[in-house]
Design a protein around this motif. Structure first.
Motif, PDB file in Angstrom:
ATOM      1  N   UNK A 159       6.009   4.830   3.186  1.00  0.00           N
ATOM      2  CA  UNK A 159       6.627   6.037   2.610  1.00  0.00           C
ATOM      3  C   UNK A 159       6.343   7.280   3.445  1.00  0.00           C
ATOM      4  N   UNK A 160       5.281   7.218   4.261  1.00  0.00           N
ATOM      5  CA  UNK A 160       4.919   8.383   5.068  1.00  0.00           C
ATOM      6  C   UNK A 160       5.883   8.608   6.223  1.00  0.00           C
ATOM      7  N   UNK A 177       0.829  -1.210   0.000  1.00  0.00           N
ATOM      8  CA  UNK A 177       0.000   0.000   0.000  1.00  0.00           C
ATOM      9  C   UNK A 177       0.862   1.259   0.000  1.00  0.00           C
ATOM     10  N   UNK A 178       2.105   1.138   0.475  1.00  0.00           N
ATOM     11  CA  UNK A 178       3.016   2.289   0.419  1.00  0.00           C
ATOM     12  C   UNK A 178       2.941   3.203   1.632  1.00  0.00           C
ATOM     13  N   UNK A 179       2.193   2.832   2.662  1.00  0.00           N
ATOM     14  CA  UNK A 179       2.061   3.698   3.845  1.00  0.00           C
ATOM     15  C   UNK A 179       3.415   3.944   4.505  1.00  0.00           C
ATOM     16  N   UNK A 234       2.962   2.060  11.187  1.00  0.00           N
ATOM     17  CA  UNK A 234       1.876   2.502  10.306  1.00  0.00           C
ATOM     18  C   UNK A 234       1.370   1.387   9.404  1.00  0.00           C
ATOM     19  N   UNK A 235       2.048   0.230   9.444  1.00  0.00           N
ATOM     20  CA  UNK A 235       1.690  -0.859   8.529  1.00  0.00           C
ATOM     21  C   UNK A 235       0.357  -1.454   8.923  1.00  0.00           C
TER      22      UNK A 235
END
Lengths: 455, 404
Positions: free
Chosen positions: B18-19, B14-16, B70-71
């Motif tokens: 990266x935040x 999902x790319x979370x 955050x995953x």
């Protein structure tokens, strides 16, 4: 090949051109689709660099795949053959937030949530907010015409793009659109580039519309016994004079997947309608009262108002976590974004349930019910060949059902790789042929994200 | 052992991550974020080998665990990266092999620190606060200008090893390399505090907790260190093992059972891991009366405290109880890593400093009288950063404040 890498490095810097095998592996997929690693990745910071990269690629006939944060779900930014990935993440500067014109000027790699945060500081509001807003880029949002949770009141990305800076297939920079509210000079190229998935040109900067930030907000919950009851309530609200800022629907399976985030807030085995209303204090109170009544009349088992901002945030965070959370129920899924006319919502739910039962699949429906855009998820285990095959068949049948109901097979994810074979189901051969001719006019060499969108 | 390859497959991309990833924030390259690291490991697994470039790239993870926080699928990225390093570890550099070997055993470690002290004078120039020195020239894995703490003439461990427990509680101290061999003030402060409670803690012979080796994927060296730890601290007479360093604590409480899970020491590891307590968590639970302090304090909570230590951050509430004013940091930097990340700071010193710069700037902007932390790795990094800012504010271990 070595030639173009050397040239790319002289345009950018050695550090901004990736060629190491493991580095390239990181660019082989998006949030859903796995393709092949690219030949190289370029990380520009300026429009002029993008121009130079596209010119080099044109010269070497090397396909260019623009990529934002790689949060897409249809493979739009995923390489299938030898290609260069153009990662726009480093073009992340907010150039201007203009309170007089109510406009923002941003580079394509700015994150949606970064603009929302900066706009808020100026008392302004950028409404489009896909669930991936904290990660996804505004350039990517525009390239896919991303929707999101607020579309029911505020529309989609396209409604907020005033003007674009585009690098064309021959490496020129053009500007489309106007800064004014109105503008009918020439064709509306802005609308054409929005949603074109990187096949017509590369969006390098955007001028986006802003609106004054609504001072107040309230979150309401309608708890229903069944998904159909919840769907009927949504249809009633859409016909009322109240326009919620968001109206999301979550079925019992979806709620089970995010149970760890909602905790004891919700009972089991319900369907939930989650609503936001915004405006000034007075309007918000009035709208909330009216919605309570509408929900109760529509047969809600219970209507609640979120106790405070923290509880509202918790509920919306749970909603935003649905897509990844569904993987906890089964290892894989088809997560579609079919959209039907609002009055056919319950027909869609019933039809999907019947298809899932027929094919013995666990399914979940959630999403932006207020605008008819439903995330129909078919959950399966790829290791179970039979179940995977049944899911594949059911997915196609759901597209047929959606079209029969007068809807579209994609409301916001786009076509990319995942849905190109179904394009002819929705559009006529003549309409597809016209689009292909358009593509050739914009990109005669066929180097811009080739193979995407069209079958 | 956990099947880390299966754990990796749970990433939904999902790319979370990266935040939040501090390394990605610096470079904005997908290979520098959890999702990209996992793609690399997956590709390497598919091809059957981890290249030199892969191994080098995997050292670019701080293993700070922000991504896991955050995953949405709760993928244990730091552990997956660690395990991949191990599986690809055949070509681990000679310097890494020797350092992990030297740390594992008390006698080897004592000789190492003795040698280092003899040469230290020639290598560096003392810093203004007198707490350490800057390297005059580059050494393997240490760039010129790097801050190195002063090695004491007599380390805390050389004075106290062999001491037995006294008082109503049967306590033992595990100091870790930082507090045991370098920062003598930490152990002394704890002795002072325990004396007010009429307690003396035993100090068994000890070396490294094994974390540096484990983090680099040098699993054999890590297991040797852990076996030595269990020999020294496994006795039934020990009731609680106090650890003043968050990184050692996380290693002993969490990673030890994983590292020894397929060995004859598995049961012993589980029993002893349960006895290990972060020193601040223990003080909070055991009737410690903090002294009165009227200071402005900036607290750097180590990543290992946030995401590894049982009981989490007890230092901040203890400091609050002293009456000290804890300065507020901006929400977006409060949880930031100092940049050390164990071996990350050694292999990528420039980027480590770049990552820590934001945190240090935020802390200095709050004009604290003192900066405190509870991990000796963070302590070294924070002193390096403070010195680079030309700041004179002292950086201390939390115990040194609480001892009054």
């Amino acid at each position: 090949m070595a030639d173009i890498i050397k040239q790319l490095r002289s345009v950018l810097t050695a550090e901004a051109v990736l060629t190491e095998t493991g580095d390239l592996a990181a660019y082989a997929a998006d949030a859903k689709f796995k393709g092949l690693p690219p030949l190289a990745v370029a990380l520009p910071t300026e429009t002029a660099q993008v121009q130079a990269i596209v010119r080099l690629c044109a010269q070497h006939r090397l396909p260019v795949i623009p990529r934002g944060a790689g949060t897409g779900t249809v493979g739009g930014a995923v390489p299938e053959n030898r290609a260069l990935v153009l990662d726009l993440s480093r073009m992340n500067r907010i150039l201007k937030i203009d309170r007089d014109e109510l406009l923002a000027e941003v580079q394509a790699g700015v994150l949606n949530s970064d603009l929302q945060r900066e706009a808020k500081k100026a008392g302004l509001f950028y409404p489009p907010d896909p669930a991936s807003r904290a990660t996804s880029t505004l350039g990517g949002n525009a390239a896919t015409n991303a929707g999101g949770l607020r579309a029911v009141k505020y529309g989609v990305t396209a409604d907020w793009v005033a003007a674009l800076e585009i690098v064309t297939a021959d490496g020129q920079t053009i500007h489309t659109g106007v800064r004014t509210r109105k503008g009918v000079v020439g064709y509306d190229l802005t609308r054409l580039f929005v949603g074109s998935e990187g096949t017509l040109g590369i969006i390098t900067a955007l001028t986006l519309r802003l609106t004054p930030l609504p001072p107040a907000k309230k979150t309401l919950l309608g708890l229903f016994a069944t998904l159909a009851d919840a769907g009927r309530a949504v249809m009633t609200i859409v016909r009322s004079p109240i326009v919620p800022a968001a109206m999301e629907l979550l079925d019992p399976v979806t709620l089970r997947a995010v149970k760890n985030r909602t905790g004891d807030l919700l009972p089991d085995d319900i369907a939930l309608v989650l609503l936001d209303v915004d405006g000034n204090e007075h309007e918000v109170r009035r709208q909330a009262d009216a919605l309570r009544e509408l929900l109760a009349d529509a047969g809600a088992r219970e209507v609640r108002v979120a106790a405070d901002e923290a509880q509202a945030d918790q509920l919306w965070l749970a909603r935003r976590s649905v897509s990844p959370a569904l993987y906890e129920l089964r290892p894989h899924k088809y997560g579609e974004d079919v959209t039907v006319p609002i009055h056919r919502l319950v027909d869609l739910f019933d039809g999907v349930a019947a298809l899932a039962a027929e094919h013995r699949l666990l399914h979940a429906c959630y999403g932006h019910a207020g605008d008819g855009n439903v995330h129909v998820n078919l959950l399966y285990d790829p290791a179970d060949a039979d179940e995977a095959a049944r899911a594949k068949t059911a997915r196609a049948e759901i597209f047929r059902l959606t079209l029969a109901l007068g809807g579209t097979i994609s409301g916001e994810h786009g076509v990319g790789i995942a849905k190109r074979e179904f394009l002819p189901w929705e559009q006529s051969p003549a309409a597809i042929d016209l689009q292909k001719r358009l593509k050739r006019a914009f990109d005669p060499l066929g180097i811009l994200n080739p193979g995407k969108v069209f079958p | 052992m956990t099947d880390w390859v299966a754990e990796l497959a749970r990433c939904t991309r999902c790319g979370a991550c990266r935040e939040v990833c501090p390394v990605f924030a610096l470079t904005l390259r997908e290979p520098d974020v959890a999702r990209g690291r996992l793609a690399r490991i997956e590709a390497a697994d598919a091809s059957g080998r981890l290249t030199h470039a892969d191994r080098r790239a995997l050292t670019r993870c701080l293993q700070c665990g922000r991504c896991r926080e955050v995953c949405k699928a709760d993928v244990r990225v730091p552990q997956i990266v660690r395990d991949a390093k191990y599986r690809g570890g055949a070509g681990m550099g000679a310097a890494q092999q020797s350092i992990t070997y030297l740390l594992a055993d008390p006698e080897r470690l004592r000789k190492l620190t003795d040698r280092a002290r003899q040469f230290a004078v020639a290598l560096g120039r003392a810093t203004t606060d007198g707490s350490g020195m800057r390297l005059r020239f580059a050494l393997p894995y240490l760039e010129a200008g790097r801050y190195l703490p002063k090695l004491p003439k007599q380390s805390y461990l050389s004075r106290t090893t062999g001491r037995t427990a006294q008082g109503e509680r049967r306590l033992a101290l595990f100091l870790g390399c930082g507090a045991g061999r370098i920062f003598t003030g930490v152990g002394e402060a704890l002795d002072t505090i325990l004396a007010t409670m009429n307690l003396t803690a035993a100090v068994p012979e000890q070396a490294c907790c094994g974390l540096p080796a484990w983090g680099m994927g040098a699993d054999d060296a890590a297991r040797e260190a852990l076996a030595n730890f269990l020999t020294a601290f496994g006795g039934e007479s020990i009731e609680t093992i106090l650890s003043p360093c968050a990184s050692c604590t996380a290693m002993l409480q969490q990673e030890m059972t994983e590292a020894l899970s397929d060995t004859p020491l598995a049961d012993a590891a589980r029993i002893v891991a349960a006895k290990v307590s972060d020193v601040f968590v223990w003080l909070r639970e055991n009737d410690f009366h903090p002294p009165r302090l009227s200071l402005r304090v900036a607290v750097h909570v180590p990543c290992h405290t946030r995401r590894g230590v049982r009981g989490g951050d007890a230092l901040t509430p203890l400091l609050r109880a002293t009456g000290a004013r804890i300065v507020e940091l901006p929400a977006e930097t409060a949880a930031d890593c100092c940049g050390m990340g164990g071996s990350f700071g050694v292999f990528h010193p420039q980027e480590a400093r770049e990552i820590g710069r934001k945190k240090m700037a935020a802390m200095l902007a709050a004009r604290p009288d003192v900066i405190v932390t509870s991990c000796t790795g963070c302590l070294v990094q924070l002193r390096d950063l403070a010195d680079h800012f030309g700041a004179t504010v002292p950086v201390r271990h939390g115990l040194e404040l609480l001892s009054g």
